[in-house]
Scaffold this motif. Structure first.
Motif, short mmCIF file in Angstrom:
data_model
loop_
_atom_site.label_atom_id
_atom_site.label_comp_id
_atom_site.label_asym_id
_atom_site.label_seq_id
_atom_site.Cartn_x
_atom_site.Cartn_y
_atom_site.Cartn_z
N TYR A 13 0.86 -1.18 0.00
CA TYR A 13 0.00 0.00 0.00
C TYR A 13 0.89 1.23 0.00
O TYR A 13 1.91 1.26 0.69
N SER A 14 0.51 2.23 -0.75
CA SER A 14 1.22 3.52 -0.74
C SER A 14 0.23 4.61 -0.41
O SER A 14 -0.81 4.72 -1.03
N GLY A 15 0.58 5.37 0.59
CA GLY A 15 -0.21 6.53 1.01
C GLY A 15 0.77 7.52 1.60
O GLY A 15 1.73 7.91 0.95
N LEU A 16 0.56 7.88 2.87
CA LEU A 16 1.53 8.75 3.55
C LEU A 16 2.87 8.04 3.68
O LEU A 16 3.91 8.67 3.80
N VAL A 17 2.82 6.70 3.73
CA VAL A 17 4.01 5.85 3.78
C VAL A 17 3.80 4.70 2.82
O VAL A 17 2.69 4.48 2.34
N ASP A 18 4.85 3.97 2.55
CA ASP A 18 4.73 2.72 1.81
C ASP A 18 4.66 1.60 2.82
O ASP A 18 5.53 1.49 3.70
N LEU A 19 3.64 0.77 2.73
CA LEU A 19 3.48 -0.39 3.60
C LEU A 19 3.70 -1.65 2.78
O LEU A 19 3.26 -1.73 1.63
N ALA A 20 4.37 -2.61 3.38
CA ALA A 20 4.56 -3.89 2.71
C ALA A 20 4.61 -5.00 3.74
O ALA A 20 5.21 -4.84 4.80
N THR A 113 7.68 2.46 5.43
CA THR A 113 8.77 3.24 4.87
C THR A 113 8.27 4.62 4.41
O THR A 113 7.24 4.71 3.75
N GLY A 114 9.03 5.63 4.76
CA GLY A 114 8.74 6.98 4.29
C GLY A 114 8.95 8.01 5.37
O GLY A 114 9.01 7.68 6.56
N PRO A 115 9.07 9.28 4.97
CA PRO A 115 9.34 10.34 5.93
C PRO A 115 8.27 10.50 7.01
O PRO A 115 8.54 11.04 8.07
N GLN A 116 7.06 10.01 6.77
CA GLN A 116 5.99 10.14 7.76
C GLN A 116 5.76 8.85 8.56
O GLN A 116 4.75 8.72 9.25
N ALA A 117 6.70 7.93 8.49
CA ALA A 117 6.54 6.64 9.18
C ALA A 117 6.33 6.82 10.68
O ALA A 117 5.48 6.15 11.28
N ARG A 118 7.11 7.71 11.30
CA ARG A 118 6.94 7.91 12.76
C ARG A 118 5.55 8.45 13.08
O ARG A 118 4.94 8.04 14.07
N ASP A 119 5.05 9.38 12.28
CA ASP A 119 3.70 9.91 12.51
C ASP A 119 2.65 8.80 12.39
O ASP A 119 1.73 8.72 13.20
N VAL A 120 2.79 7.97 11.37
CA VAL A 120 1.84 6.87 11.17
C VAL A 120 1.89 5.91 12.36
O VAL A 120 0.85 5.54 12.91
N SER A 130 10.15 10.45 18.98
CA SER A 130 10.98 11.61 18.64
C SER A 130 12.48 11.31 18.67
O SER A 130 13.20 11.77 17.81
N ASP A 131 12.96 10.58 19.66
CA ASP A 131 14.39 10.25 19.74
C ASP A 131 14.65 8.78 19.50
O ASP A 131 15.62 8.22 19.99
N LYS A 178 -3.66 6.91 5.12
CA LYS A 178 -4.36 7.52 3.98
C LYS A 178 -4.01 9.00 3.85
O LYS A 178 -3.96 9.72 4.84
N PRO A 179 -3.79 9.46 2.63
CA PRO A 179 -3.55 10.89 2.41
C PRO A 179 -4.70 11.71 2.98
O PRO A 179 -5.86 11.31 2.93
N GLY A 180 -4.33 12.86 3.55
CA GLY A 180 -5.30 13.70 4.21
C GLY A 180 -5.25 13.56 5.72
O GLY A 180 -5.80 14.36 6.46
N GLY A 181 -4.53 12.52 6.18
CA GLY A 181 -4.40 12.28 7.62
C GLY A 181 -3.03 12.69 8.15
O GLY A 181 -2.60 12.22 9.19
N GLU A 182 -2.34 13.57 7.43
CA GLU A 182 -1.02 14.01 7.84
C GLU A 182 -1.08 14.69 9.21
O GLU A 182 -1.99 15.46 9.48
N VAL A 183 -0.08 14.38 10.04
CA VAL A 183 0.01 15.01 11.35
C VAL A 183 1.17 15.99 11.36
O VAL A 183 1.07 17.10 11.85
N GLY A 184 2.33 15.57 10.84
CA GLY A 184 3.48 16.45 10.75
C GLY A 184 4.16 16.73 12.08
O GLY A 184 4.88 17.70 12.21
N PHE A 185 3.94 15.88 13.06
CA PHE A 185 4.57 16.08 14.37
C PHE A 185 6.06 15.78 14.33
O PHE A 185 6.87 16.53 14.85
N TYR A 186 6.44 14.67 13.70
CA TYR A 186 7.85 14.27 13.61
C TYR A 186 8.39 14.72 12.25
O TYR A 186 8.25 14.02 11.26
N ARG A 187 8.98 15.87 12.20
CA ARG A 187 9.52 16.36 10.92
C ARG A 187 10.99 16.26 10.88
O ARG A 187 11.69 16.35 11.79
#
Length: 187
Positions: A13-20, A113-120, A130-131, A178-187
């Motif tokens: 699945y690909s959305g905010l992250v890639d899942l496999a 996998t992806g830059p938003q993995a921690r948020d997900v 965070s750390d 799913k796109p639209g559920g971005e949190v952006g806490f861990y940037r």
């Protein structure tokens, strides 16, 4: 005898992250005295990895060793060789107070996998990511089920859960990705 199959064949699945779903993966629960030099040598022979420190995972040439509790490791090895690894561990640990059991068919293994993995992951796991360092591991919950999650590298994370709840965990991760559920806490 039936043929082994992945918990969720071809799950991607690909959305905010890639899942496999990682597919068939050899997993062995090893219980014993983690300070034992005999156990340490058996782990090194099986995976090429050292016995990990608390809440860590170590990689070797032929597998990984993940700390699961003060007397338990999860060894991750190629699926086809897992039964042979258990036999080798039993031989190497004869006389030690230790047990090795193959749990490959009782677990499911996912990559996030992806830059938003921690948020997900933070949406479903009560963990402060965070750390969270590369090689760090946490046993936790993914919503209502037991899971272990660790950071493989940069934006690559792994999650292991019981196979019986694999579809639930997959659907959970896909929903919060799913796109639209971005949190952006861990940037």
């Amino acid at each position: 005898m039936s043929e082994a199959v992945s918990a969720l064949p071809h799950a991607q699945y690909s959305g905010l992250v890639d899942l496999a779903e990682a597919g068939l993966t050899g997993m062995i629960t090893l219980r014993g005295d983690l300070a034992s030099p005999v156990l340490a040598e058996a782990v090194r022979a099986a995976t090429g990895a050292s016995v990990p420190e608390v809440r860590r995972i170590e990689a070797g040439e032929s597998g990984q060793a993940a700390w699961m509790s003060p007397d338990e490791l999860l060894l991750i090895v190629p699926y086809e060789g897992a039964a042979g690894v258990v036999e080798a561990l039993e031989t190497a640990l004869a006389g030690e107070f230790a047990t090795a059991a193959e749990v490959s068919d009782a677990r499911a293994f996912f990559r996030i996998t992806g830059p938003q993995a921690r948020d997900v992951l933070a949406k479903v796991c009560p963990v402060d990511f965070s750390d969270f360092a590369v090689g760090e591991l946490r046993r936790t919950r993914a919503a209502q089920v037991a899971a272990a999650v660790w950071r493989e590298e940069g934006d690559v994370w792994s999650l292991v859960c019981f196979r019986s709840v694999a579809q639930y965990v997959w659907d959970l991760l896909a929903t919060v990705s799913k796109p639209g559920g971005e949190v952006g806490f861990y940037r």
